[in-house]
Design a protein around this motif. Structure first.
Motif, mmCIF file in Angstrom:
data_model
loop_
_atom_site.group_PDB
_atom_site.id
_atom_site.type_symbol
_atom_site.label_atom_id
_atom_site.label_comp_id
_atom_site.label_asym_id
_atom_site.label_seq_id
_atom_site.Cartn_x
_atom_site.Cartn_y
_atom_site.Cartn_z
ATOM 1 N N VAL A 164 0.830 -1.211 0.000
ATOM 2 C CA VAL A 164 0.000 0.000 0.000
ATOM 3 C C VAL A 164 0.861 1.256 0.000
ATOM 4 N N SER A 165 2.024 1.189 0.668
ATOM 5 C CA SER A 165 2.884 2.374 0.752
ATOM 6 C C SER A 165 3.401 2.808 -0.619
ATOM 7 N N GLY A 166 3.387 1.916 -1.606
ATOM 8 C CA GLY A 166 3.883 2.271 -2.931
ATOM 9 C C GLY A 166 2.807 2.562 -3.950
ATOM 10 N N LEU A 167 1.553 2.520 -3.544
ATOM 11 C CA LEU A 167 0.463 2.714 -4.498
ATOM 12 C C LEU A 167 0.014 4.165 -4.617
ATOM 13 N N GLU A 168 0.380 4.987 -3.656
ATOM 14 C CA GLU A 168 -0.014 6.402 -3.700
ATOM 15 C C GLU A 168 1.158 7.276 -3.279
ATOM 16 N N ARG A 170 4.240 7.376 -4.236
ATOM 17 C CA ARG A 170 5.579 6.806 -4.327
ATOM 18 C C ARG A 170 5.646 5.921 -5.564
ATOM 19 N N VAL A 171 6.882 5.659 -6.019
ATOM 20 C CA VAL A 171 7.071 4.746 -7.150
ATOM 21 C C VAL A 171 7.635 3.408 -6.676
ATOM 22 N N ALA A 172 7.822 3.269 -5.373
ATOM 23 C CA ALA A 172 8.293 2.014 -4.780
ATOM 24 C C ALA A 172 7.781 1.956 -3.349
ATOM 25 N N VAL A 173 7.850 0.782 -2.739
ATOM 26 C CA VAL A 173 7.381 0.660 -1.358
ATOM 27 C C VAL A 173 8.324 1.397 -0.417
ATOM 28 N N ALA A 174 7.818 1.789 0.746
ATOM 29 C CA ALA A 174 8.622 2.485 1.737
ATOM 30 C C ALA A 174 9.705 1.556 2.276
ATOM 31 N N PRO A 175 10.972 2.005 2.320
ATOM 32 C CA PRO A 175 12.051 1.137 2.782
ATOM 33 C C PRO A 175 11.840 0.593 4.189
ATOM 34 N N GLU A 176 11.291 1.412 5.092
ATOM 35 C CA GLU A 176 11.089 0.936 6.456
ATOM 36 C C GLU A 176 10.031 -0.168 6.520
ATOM 37 N N ARG A 177 9.020 -0.090 5.657
ATOM 38 C CA ARG A 177 8.014 -1.150 5.618
ATOM 39 C C ARG A 177 8.589 -2.413 4.982
ATOM 40 N N LEU A 178 9.463 -2.245 4.003
ATOM 41 C CA LEU A 178 10.155 -3.393 3.426
ATOM 42 C C LEU A 178 10.987 -4.099 4.496
ATOM 43 N N ALA A 179 11.660 -3.310 5.338
ATOM 44 C CA ALA A 179 12.480 -3.890 6.406
ATOM 45 C C ALA A 179 11.620 -4.642 7.422
ATOM 46 N N ALA A 230 17.788 -4.647 4.055
ATOM 47 C CA ALA A 230 16.472 -4.298 3.507
ATOM 48 C C ALA A 230 16.354 -2.795 3.282
ATOM 49 N N LEU A 231 16.854 -1.992 4.220
ATOM 50 C CA LEU A 231 16.833 -0.537 4.042
ATOM 51 C C LEU A 231 17.707 -0.124 2.859
ATOM 52 N N LEU A 232 18.838 -0.811 2.705
ATOM 53 C CA LEU A 232 19.715 -0.532 1.559
ATOM 54 C C LEU A 232 18.992 -0.843 0.254
ATOM 55 N N ALA A 233 18.315 -1.982 0.212
ATOM 56 C CA ALA A 233 17.586 -2.361 -1.000
ATOM 57 C C ALA A 233 16.439 -1.394 -1.273
ATOM 58 N N GLY A 234 15.706 -1.017 -0.224
ATOM 59 C CA GLY A 234 14.559 -0.147 -0.402
ATOM 60 C C GLY A 234 14.919 1.249 -0.870
ATOM 61 N N SER A 235 16.109 1.722 -0.488
ATOM 62 C CA SER A 235 16.548 3.067 -0.889
ATOM 63 C C SER A 235 17.401 3.049 -2.152
ATOM 64 N N ARG A 236 17.591 1.870 -2.757
ATOM 65 C CA ARG A 236 18.421 1.703 -3.954
ATOM 66 C C ARG A 236 19.862 2.128 -3.703
ATOM 67 N N GLY A 237 20.316 1.917 -2.488
ATOM 68 C CA GLY A 237 21.672 2.342 -2.143
ATOM 69 C C GLY A 237 22.765 1.533 -2.808
ATOM 70 N N GLY A 238 22.432 0.349 -3.315
ATOM 71 C CA GLY A 238 23.442 -0.458 -3.981
ATOM 72 C C GLY A 238 23.811 0.025 -5.367
#
Length: 366
Positions: A164-168, A170-179, A230-238
């Protein structure tokens, strides 16, 4: 004739009964079932990683736990699913102009991920009811198994909360929710393995020991490192600062701070990568220290083997992480790195369980 001595049939039957029943509170069948569910959770983590890496997680915009089992089967069904996706910010800002066939390629990743989650629920719930009604689950583990079932149901809700965090907006889910979503999956995964080990061996001696405290502390550190990943993945830090061991030629990234603590920790690509690097160094140091301590000080042979195995797995995982970074997060390496994290966690759980299992039985070093 010489009289034959009477045979004590009660004494003869006692050891036979003990041999059949084994240690108290043990059920090998329950253990195999729990290990199988843990393997499915591991597969779920890997497929979830692929879903994220392919940008597929928002392709299904509705949560239908029952009717959602069936994918679109007609042209009109596919058109309707695609129309829902075209209404999302991700489509408008990232994938505008995507064809139906391209949408289908990301749809199948997310659908497979959700189907695997449903399969895990069935594979856990049905045998649980059977084992429970036949009184095959050791009494001391019955409540724990019920809690595992509840955690699995909660994971489904958390997964939708993440989507749900990525449907309005945002273009991706929230990193903290992914974590949170990954963290709960790993808690369930580790608890399944721990409970399976308990069911396999039965009740055993336990006591407080420095080994148990050290192994549990290392397990906690590895779990935290998974959340940082997970936070790294969610923020595209890689995708940034792909040199190593420095970050764009610096030890501490210049763009670490993002104006607030929450924005830095949850939204900052440079911060998430730096934190993950430092966490990896801490986990590597901790695993090597535990392996060396188990070798130099009295410890059970099993603990020695597990701590060495854990240290080697952490070294391999660190190397895989560096390769993933240097090659800028390719799908195959990134999936292997995520699977490796779950495997390292499984070894850490087993090591922590071993450390507290037989604290009064130690080997004497030569």
């Amino acid at each position: 004739m010489t009289a034959q001595p009477a045979v004590d049939t009660a004494n003869l039957s006692a050891p036979r009964t003990q041999a059949v029943r084994g240690p108290a509170g043990r059920s090998r069948a329950v253990a195999v079932w729990l290990f199988a569910v843990a393997a499915l959770v591991l597969a779920m983590v890997v497929v979830g990683g692929a879903t994220r890496l392919t940008g597929s997680g928002l392709s299904i915009t509705q949560w239908r736990p029952i009717s959602g089992v069936a994918p679109p089967l007609t042209a009109s069904g596919w058109a309707r699913a695609f129309a829902f996706y075209r209404a999302t910010p991700q489509y408008r800002l990232v994938n505008a102009g995507m064809s139906l066939s391209q949408f289908q390629s990301i749809f199948w990743w997310e659908w497979s991920h959700r189907l695997l989650g449903r399969l895990i629920g069935v594979v856990f719930a049905l045998p649980f009811v059977v084992f429970l009604t036949r009184h095959q689950i050791p009494r001391r583990l019955a409540g724990r198994c019920a809690l595992l079932l509840a955690l699995g149901a909660l994971q489904g809700l958390v997964g939708w909360w993440m989507v749900v965090s990525g449907l309005e907006g945002r273009v991706a889910v929230a990193p903290e929710r992914l974590a949170v979503h990954l963290g709960l999956a790993l808690v369930l995964y580790g608890a399944l393995i721990w409970t399976a080990l308990e069911a396999w061996t039965g009740e055993g001696r336990r006591a407080r020991s420095p080994w148990r405290a050290a192994a549990l502390a290392l397990l906690a550190g590895i779990f935290l490192q998974c959340l940082l990943g997970a936070l790294l993945a969610g923020s595209r830090g890689g995708l940034i600062d792909n040199d190593w061991p420095l970050m764009s030629g610096r030890f501490f990234p210049a763009d670490y701070w993002r104006g607030s603590l929450a924005a830095t920790l949850f939204e900052g690509p440079a911060a998430s990568q730096f934190d993950h690097r430092i966490g990896a160094c801490a986990v590597l140091a901790g695993s090597l220290s535990l392996a060396a301590w188990a070798r130099l000080r009295p410890a059970t042979p099993m603990l020695r083997r597990m701590s060495l195995f854990l240290a080697l797995a952490v070294i391999a995982q660190a190397g895989l992480g560096i390769a993933t970074l240097r090659f800028i997060d390719p799908l195959a390496l990134a999936m292997a790195h995520q699977a490796g994290a779950a495997i390292v966690l499984a070894i850490a759980v087993t090591t922590a369980w071993t450390a507290g299992r037989y604290p009064d039985t130690v080997a004497t070093n030569p």
